[in-house]
Design a protein around this motif. Structure first.
Motif, mmCIF file in Angstrom:
data_model
loop_
_atom_site.group_PDB
_atom_site.id
_atom_site.type_symbol
_atom_site.label_atom_id
_atom_site.label_comp_id
_atom_site.label_asym_id
_atom_site.label_seq_id
_atom_site.Cartn_x
_atom_site.Cartn_y
_atom_site.Cartn_z
ATOM 1 N N TYR A 94 34.664 -0.457 43.381
ATOM 2 C CA TYR A 94 33.306 0.069 43.466
ATOM 3 C C TYR A 94 33.309 1.460 44.114
ATOM 4 O O TYR A 94 32.617 2.374 43.674
ATOM 5 N N GLN A 125 37.837 -3.105 36.169
ATOM 6 C CA GLN A 125 36.503 -3.087 36.747
ATOM 7 C C GLN A 125 35.830 -1.723 36.642
ATOM 8 O O GLN A 125 34.616 -1.645 36.473
ATOM 9 N N MET A 129 31.783 -0.458 35.831
ATOM 10 C CA MET A 129 30.974 -0.042 36.980
ATOM 11 C C MET A 129 30.420 1.370 36.781
ATOM 12 O O MET A 129 29.251 1.628 37.065
ATOM 13 N N GLU A 132 27.559 1.261 34.354
ATOM 14 C CA GLU A 132 26.329 0.738 34.956
ATOM 15 C C GLU A 132 25.708 1.786 35.877
ATOM 16 O O GLU A 132 24.494 2.005 35.848
ATOM 17 N N LEU A 133 26.518 2.444 36.674
ATOM 18 C CA LEU A 133 25.986 3.428 37.618
ATOM 19 C C LEU A 133 25.377 4.630 36.895
ATOM 20 O O LEU A 133 24.437 5.246 37.377
ATOM 21 N N LEU A 209 33.074 -2.616 48.751
ATOM 22 C CA LEU A 209 32.480 -3.958 48.759
ATOM 23 C C LEU A 209 33.525 -5.039 49.004
ATOM 24 O O LEU A 209 33.189 -6.176 49.315
ATOM 25 N N THR A 210 34.792 -4.668 48.800
ATOM 26 C CA THR A 210 35.863 -5.658 48.945
ATOM 27 C C THR A 210 37.027 -5.022 49.696
ATOM 28 O O THR A 210 37.086 -3.803 49.849
ATOM 29 N N GLU A 211 37.950 -5.880 50.121
ATOM 30 C CA GLU A 211 39.123 -5.375 50.825
ATOM 31 C C GLU A 211 40.277 -6.345 50.584
ATOM 32 O O GLU A 211 40.079 -7.568 50.658
ATOM 33 N N SER B 98 28.441 -6.256 39.115
ATOM 34 C CA SER B 98 28.867 -5.887 40.458
ATOM 35 C C SER B 98 28.224 -4.573 40.884
ATOM 36 O O SER B 98 27.692 -4.447 41.996
ATOM 37 N N ALA B 99 28.235 -3.589 39.992
ATOM 38 C CA ALA B 99 27.633 -2.294 40.322
ATOM 39 C C ALA B 99 26.116 -2.411 40.407
ATOM 40 O O ALA B 99 25.482 -1.814 41.277
ATOM 41 N N GLU B 102 25.369 -4.250 43.610
ATOM 42 C CA GLU B 102 26.201 -3.847 44.748
ATOM 43 C C GLU B 102 26.796 -5.064 45.430
ATOM 44 O O GLU B 102 26.731 -5.228 46.651
ATOM 45 N N GLY B 104 30.275 -7.384 45.815
ATOM 46 C CA GLY B 104 31.723 -7.252 45.652
ATOM 47 C C GLY B 104 32.261 -8.204 44.598
ATOM 48 O O GLY B 104 31.822 -9.347 44.481
ATOM 49 N N LEU B 105 33.242 -7.716 43.839
ATOM 50 C CA LEU B 105 33.838 -8.500 42.747
ATOM 51 C C LEU B 105 35.317 -8.735 43.042
ATOM 52 O O LEU B 105 36.072 -7.791 43.263
ATOM 53 N N ALA B 106 35.700 -10.017 43.056
ATOM 54 C CA ALA B 106 37.127 -10.354 43.100
ATOM 55 C C ALA B 106 37.540 -10.583 41.661
ATOM 56 O O ALA B 106 37.155 -11.575 41.039
ATOM 57 N N ILE B 136 35.634 -10.505 50.030
ATOM 58 C CA ILE B 136 34.379 -9.922 49.543
ATOM 59 C C ILE B 136 33.453 -9.766 50.739
ATOM 60 O O ILE B 136 33.192 -10.729 51.462
ATOM 61 N N LYS B 137 32.977 -8.533 50.940
ATOM 62 C CA LYS B 137 32.266 -8.246 52.177
ATOM 63 C C LYS B 137 30.742 -8.244 52.028
ATOM 64 O O LYS B 137 30.036 -8.071 53.012
ATOM 65 N N THR B 138 30.255 -8.407 50.811
ATOM 66 C CA THR B 138 28.810 -8.364 50.598
ATOM 67 C C THR B 138 28.224 -9.773 50.635
ATOM 68 O O THR B 138 28.959 -10.761 50.509
#
Ligand SMILES: Cc1cc2nc3c(=O)[nH]c(=O)nc-3n(C[C@H](O)[C@H](O)[C@H](O)COP(=O)(O)OP(=O)(O)OC[C@H]3O[C@@H](n4cnc5c(N)ncnc54)[C@H](O)[C@@H]3O)c2cc1C
Ligand SMILES: Nc1ncnc2c1ncn2[C@@H]1O[C@H](COP(=O)(O)O)[C@@H](O)[C@H]1O
Lengths: 246, 312
Positions: A94, A125, A129, A132-133, A209-211, B98-99, B102, B104-106, B136-138
């Motif tokens: 993202y 991904q 994305m 979409e954005l 959004l992820t890590e 996901s976008a 907003e 998070g996508l695994a 995923i942090k959201t």
């Protein structure tokens, strides 16, 4: 036509995959980086072919640090007109997509091309994305692309077959095999690439959004059981009773 | 926890990968499935969906309209977790959603989320050569599940079916034609795959692969050079730059097992390798190996399978 090709670097396909720092980082020791094959062989080359036939420009864009410049120069050597690097580490999909969308949003690109996936993260991904954005249609897994005026015709991979689709410019796509043939840069291209503009722009503020918190290797395979080529009944028996797959 | 599962439909049927995604979702929480087209989605109840949102107006998995469909369904159900199958359509729609949210996508999950330290999903990376644990942090979380990595289970429930008619806006992409690959199982869905490489010497020898595939009810595949020289169609090419598959059984004949080939098949449950060269690297990745000439071994194996099937 104004085309934007998203380029990322990826470890060479023969790289040994290992991790360091308590399995939190990819071990770059001895790893050769290449341009992600889908971005180079398919997206970039098809973009160049279109511009050669119909006029226009091909700009590449990369979210990365100066460590990415070698792969960006390779894309320029293959024929891109100029390059943009958004100067920051690629934190997650993202984060990357948002950087690219923010850069591209008011520049009037007709097609934003990405690769089907990066061969390290296999996320598939970023193209969707970005689409979409930027509120654009997205043709994923495109295997053929032709443009006529303001309309493009594409073929793409779908479950059980190939779809022929039509879409109005502007749009985004992800490129899969079939779209073009790999091009090897020649000496002239390599020399010219040194003088082509590589614009470095600062990132915008985006929260990933992820890590990835850790990596793991798959469990080791048990040793192969050899079967006599004249005893296929034994193989069938093992597949039935031991592996339980037939 | 409220889980929304997107299920693709094609030719009047909901997809098989959709059953797996519904089973997966039902292990996390209460599942509402969302699907579209002229289908009877009641079968999804048997796999654990409590409710199905059906949009009859949408006819194909158009990514912009499907994205709106999922976004509306999330609003309606208040789902915290959204599950897709990471197949051709699912890939595109999951990343758009996901976008849009907003969230998070695994991407490329192969296991259930672990929640003792945040929300962490194990995913396939480096073409199956490693796994990444993605946090995923959201608040809203999206998971795309690799087909065949999680078996579909029938639990025998029934789902309440609710027709919805959300406004999905324009379909930017217009489908002109669908060229199908003919009959037979599509490669990504096949449970058994028989595959051939350059060791088979020429397209005229592919009857050996096809006969065995037919006996086993399998799909056929090939290595990249075989597709490149035109012995076989491109859609059969598996590997790092082709299709990644995870059948229960992968039988490889006359394929050396280069790292880029393995990248597309190493998720297979059981691998059988047939190769004249005992040093072929593929044997290191194999469960069962036959050192021998494919021209002799394949017909013999076909006969053995036929005999086995006749006695079943
Ligand atoms: C960036 C990159 C991406 C790539 N992506 C892919 C990919 O996605 N998929 C892919 O497959 N490859 C890919 N490759 C190519 C890969 O490196 C190998 O070249 C390819 O997989 C080899 O195909 P093969 O095994 O059919 O042929 P070969 O390597 O020529 O092997 C043929 C095998 O057949 C055996 N053999 C010969 N005769 C017989 C017989 N009578 N009976 C039984 N066995 C016999 C030989 O011992 C040998 O092991 C990629 C390469 C690169 C550089
Ligand atoms: N850091 C990056 N900078 C620019 N483009 C990228 C980057 N990472 C990925 N991409 C593009 O997005 C595509 C899909 O990547 P992924 O979603 O990571 O599989 C790639 O093929 C590239 O075209």
């Amino acid at each position: 036509m104004k085309l934007l090709v998203c380029i990322s670097k990826a470890p060479d396909t023969t790289s040994k995959i290992a991790f360091t720092d308590n399995n939190t980082k990819f071990d770059e020791n001895g790893v050769q980086y290449i341009v992600n094959p889908y971005d180079e062989w398919y997206a970039l080359v098809r973009a160049l072919e279109l511009v050669e036939a119909k006029g226009g420009t091909v700009t590449t864009i990369t979210v990365g640090t100066s460590a990415d410049d070698a792969t960006i120069r390779k894309a320029l050597a293959i024929g891109a007109n100029d390059a943009v690097r958004i100067d920051t580490e690629a934190k997650d999909a993202y984060y990357v997509a948002k950087q690219i969308a923010e850069y591209a949003k008011d520049k009037g690109y007709d097609i934003v091309l990405t690769g089907k996936e990066t061969i390290n993260y296999n996320g598939a991904q970023i193209g969707g994305m970005i689409a979409e954005l930027l509120d654009m249609p997205y043709v994923s897994l495109a295997e053929k692309l032709d443009v006529d005026g303001d309309t493009a015709k594409l073929e793409r991979d779908v479950l059980g077959g190939t779809e022929v689709v039509e879409v109005k410019l502007p749009f985004a796509l992800s490129a899969a095999k079939g779209m073009a043939e790999q091009r090897i840069p020649n000496m002239r291209g390599i020399m010219a690439a040194r003088k082509k503009p590589l614009q470095v722009v600062p990132p915008v503020d985006v929260e990933p959004l992820t890590e990835v918190i850790s990596y793991e290797m798959p469990p080791a395979k048990s040793a192969c059981k050899y079967i006599d080529p004249d005893n296929m009944d034994e193989l069938v028996e093992l597949l039935h009773n031991e592996a339980k797959v037939i | 926890m409220s889980v929304l599962v997107f299920v693709e439909s094609k030719h009047g049927k909901v997809s098989k990968a959709g059953f797996q995604a519904v089973t997966y979702g039902s292990k996390i929480g209460e599942v509402t499935a969302v699907t579209f087209g002229d289908v009877d989605p009641s079968v999804l109840g048997e796999y654990g969906a409590k409710k199905v949102l059906l949009h009859k107006g949408l006819k194909e998995a158009n990514d912009q309209q499907s994205t709106r469909l999922v976004v509306e369904a999330v609003k309606e159900t208040g789902a915290d977790i959204i599950v897709f199958s990471k197949d051709q359509a699912g890939k595109a729609i999951a990343s758009r959603v996901s976008a849009a949210l907003e969230a998070g996508l695994a991407s490329g999950a192969i296991a259930l989320p672990v929640t003792d330290n945040g929300f962490v999903v194990k995913t396939n990376v480096f073409s199956g050569k490693a796994f990444a644990n993605v946090k995923i942090k959201t608040d809203k979380k999206i998971i795309s599940l690799i087909p065949n990595s999680f078996p579909a289970e029938k639990v025998g429930g029934t789902a309440e079916i609710v027709e919805v008619s959300y406004d999905l806006g324009e379909a930017g992409v217009k489908v002109l034609e669908l060229k199908t690959q003919g009959e037979g199982v599509p490669l990504p869905e096949a449970e058994i795959v028989v595959s051939g490489g350059r060791g088979l010497k020429g397209p005229e020898n592919w009857w050996m692969i096809e006969d065995l595939a037919k006996t086993l009810g399998a799909a056929t595949a090939c290595s990249r050079p075989v597709a490149d020289i035109g012995w076989r169609p491109h859609h059969e090419h598996v590997g790092q730059t082709g299709l990644a598959i995870r059948p229960n059984l992968y039988i490889a004949a006359g394929i050396s097992g280069a790292i880029q080939h393995l990248a597309g098949v190493n998720g297979s449950k059981t691998i059988v390798v047939i190769n004249t060269d005992p040093e072929a690297p593929f044997f290191k990745a194999a469960d069962y190996g036959v050192v021998g000439d494919a021209f002799e071994v394949l017909p013999k194996l076909n006969e053995a399978v036929k005999k086995f099937k006749a006695n079943q």
